[in-house]
Design a protein around this motif. Sequence first.
Motif, PDB file in Angstrom:
ATOM      1  N   ASN A   1      84.615  54.260  79.383  1.00 51.43           N
ATOM      2  CA  ASN A   1      85.884  54.552  78.705  1.00 51.43           C
ATOM      3  C   ASN A   1      86.137  53.623  77.531  1.00 51.43           C
ATOM      4  O   ASN A   1      87.267  53.237  77.263  1.00 51.43           O
ATOM      5  N   LYS A   2      85.050  53.250  76.846  1.00 51.27           N
ATOM      6  CA  LYS A   2      85.132  52.433  75.626  1.00 51.27           C
ATOM      7  C   LYS A   2      85.839  51.097  75.856  1.00 51.27           C
ATOM      8  O   LYS A   2      86.565  50.592  75.000  1.00 51.27           O
TER       9      LYS A   2
ATOM     10  N   HIS B   1      80.675  52.182  75.562  1.00 52.59           N
ATOM     11  CA  HIS B   1      81.109  53.578  75.497  1.00 52.59           C
ATOM     12  C   HIS B   1      80.939  54.296  76.826  1.00 52.59           C
ATOM     13  O   HIS B   1      81.492  55.377  77.023  1.00 52.59           O
TER      14      HIS B   1
ATOM     15  N   HIS C   1      90.152  46.521  79.445  1.00 52.82           N
ATOM     16  CA  HIS C   1      90.549  47.926  79.509  1.00 52.82           C
ATOM     17  C   HIS C   1      91.948  48.045  78.912  1.00 52.82           C
ATOM     18  O   HIS C   1      92.827  47.244  79.208  1.00 52.82           O
TER      19      HIS C   1
END
Length: 435
Positions: free
Chosen positions: A71-72, A68, A125
């Motif tokens: 950006n998770k 987290h 990502h």
Amino acid sequence: MEKAHFNFVLLLLLVIPCVLLISKFYVDTFTFKQPSAQSSFIANRFSLNSITAIKHSKHLMVSAFIDHRINKAIRVISIIKRDSLQPLYCIYCNDDHTCRTAEAEVQIHSDHFGFPYAASDVLCHGAHTQDAAFVSISTSRNISAIYSEDLLPIKNTVIRESFKFNFSVCISNLFGSYNNVLQFVQTMEMYKLLGVQHVVIYNTSCGPDLEKLLQHYKKEGILEIVPWPIDHFLNPSKGWNFVEHGGDLHYYGQLVTLNECIYRNMYQSKYVLLNDIDEIIMPYKHANLPLLMEDLQQEHRDVGVFPIENHIFPKTQFEETGRFNRSKWRGIPGINIMVHIYREPDRKNVFNPRKMIINPRSVTQTSVHSTLQQYGNVYYVPFDVSHIVHVRIPLQGHLTKEQLHNDKRVWDFEHKLVPNVDKALQSSNLLKIPD
């Protein structure tokens, strides 16, 4: 003729981007058909192993977590062969079987001690990673590869601010015929008295007596045993130095398991202790670890990493009275830490390899004696506040007993420690109950 040619070129310029865009969509996003049938397929593809080969590569993946803090993104703890890195791709899916692909970012940890394989992070990502339920690392960007890949369940999907445990201990490796039962039970019972509620141990193999003790603590609920069959995949080294010890991977994958343990406990434990099986991080000015960390954290609010000095208590030197040479323990294999109360003096010109108490949410990557990446600051805990009781072969074997320091801190816990050790040994069927 020239006008027709121009129109054809113009058409190509318009069509090609559309084709590429459509192609990219079908590569990057895919929804399974017939969800009920696919649910069964997904369930059968989950890897329940603690180590899983990445197909068509020389690499391995271990476990997956949502991070987290970045950006998770999905972070897959992995083992990468450093000279064989190739393009890798993440295929991640949510519970309604919508899957996406993303090019993987591979971060090989800087501490690998020269071994061919290294602890690594594979980062995924992309859109909606926070909703993903499972992931695979693939050498193919084709999303249909999901049908042939092993899948890892993704953990840490929810941020928690209250924790199941205050203190967890991560013991990185257990391998060979290690059967040091007495020292292990004394260490476990000491940690319980100090305020530890949870211990994680990565087990490749051990001796038969220690196995009984492990099962006792597992049944008791304090010990989490993670199978670690690294020797089924690689030739792990039994030492830390590649030139001296050889092998594929540093010390049975110690760096991998330490990092895995941090993420495993990210939202389970307030603090995590990173140390070896024969070490006790001992407070000297406080009665227990909660009081120690309460004071340290109040004084150093921006700190999430607390390195603790390691100090050797030679197993070759014994206290003279024999008060802890208990007849009950004579048949128990291993070292009796209570008779080794002499500590080697610190050498200012020699590196003292520390171990750590950390806030796991402050750490991104760790090595054995220091973190590699962390948020916030590091505070080196003074020796007189806390140091490690490490009973082992001496490092300064030439010193006489008179040149060593008398350190009886473990004796402060005698009245609870001794009966608790007896009880654990009895429950493990290692110590006979007197008639």
